[in-house]
Scaffold this motif. Structure first.
Motif, short mmCIF file in Angstrom:
data_model
loop_
_atom_site.label_atom_id
_atom_site.label_comp_id
_atom_site.label_asym_id
_atom_site.label_seq_id
_atom_site.Cartn_x
_atom_site.Cartn_y
_atom_site.Cartn_z
N ASP A 1 46.42 47.65 33.67
CA ASP A 1 45.94 48.35 34.64
C ASP A 1 45.39 47.74 35.77
OD1 ASP A 1 45.28 50.87 35.52
OD2 ASP A 1 43.07 50.37 34.87
N SER A 2 45.96 47.90 36.81
CA SER A 2 45.53 47.16 38.25
C SER A 2 44.00 47.28 38.76
CB SER A 2 46.35 47.32 39.60
OG SER A 2 46.18 48.68 39.82
N VAL A 3 43.56 48.44 38.24
CA VAL A 3 42.17 48.79 38.68
C VAL A 3 41.01 47.90 37.84
CG1 VAL A 3 40.39 50.63 38.99
CG2 VAL A 3 42.74 51.08 39.90
N ARG B 1 47.54 45.48 44.07
CA ARG B 1 48.15 46.50 43.15
C ARG B 1 49.71 45.75 42.53
NH1 ARG B 1 45.81 51.87 42.25
NH2 ARG B 1 44.03 51.60 43.38
N PHE C 1 38.73 44.95 38.98
CA PHE C 1 37.06 45.02 38.63
C PHE C 1 36.73 43.83 37.75
CE2 PHE C 1 33.62 47.19 36.78
CZ PHE C 1 32.81 47.31 38.07
N LEU D 1 44.44 42.49 43.51
CA LEU D 1 43.85 43.68 44.13
C LEU D 1 44.93 44.49 45.09
CD1 LEU D 1 40.78 41.32 45.63
CD2 LEU D 1 40.68 43.32 44.05
#
Length: 132
Positions: A31-33, A81, A37, A79
């Motif tokens: 999951d890129s987010v 994606r 983070f 960042l």
């Protein structure tokens, strides 16, 4: 006993949360987010723990520029994606940055644990390279 400042305590928590989010992001199929983070929290926590000047001097030593470029390039790609490619680049950069530390860590683990199979495995992985 070593005294730890309040900023270092905050850095330890931030780094811990960063590692948690990175592992959680990998478990959730990159999951890129979460990975982005986690990367930001990890780098921020590292800066809080050892200081901005020492962090900068660690990453930008002449013999570590290849690992730094792959690691920070991987962070940027995550960042943007592209999480799988970014994590592959980060992993390669991480191993290049800390390759001098791994023999020391394996040597410590081999001496700390007196389990016959593990101690012989760690001694074999330790090798003869130095930290310098």
């Amino acid at each position: 006993m070593i005294s730890i400042t309040e900023w270092q305590k905050i850095g330890m928590g931030t780094t811990g949360f960063g590692i948690f989010f990175i592992l959680f992001g990998v478990l959730l199929y990159f999951d890129s987010v979460l990975l982005a983070f986690g990367n930001l929290l990890f780098l921020t926590g590292l800066s809080f723990i050892i200081g901005l000047r020492k962090t900068f001097s660690f990453f930008f030593q002449r013999h570590k520029l290849k690992g730094t470029s792959f690691f920070l390039g991987g962070v940027v790609i995550v960042l943007l994606r592209w999480p799988l490619l970014g994590m592959l680049l980060e992993t390669y950069g991480f191993f290049n940055l800390f390759k001098g530390f791994f023999p020391v860590a394996f040597g410590f683990l081999g001496n700390a644990f007196n389990i016959p199979f593990l101690s012989s495995l760690f001694r074999r992985l330790q090798g003869t390279s130095s930290m310098v």
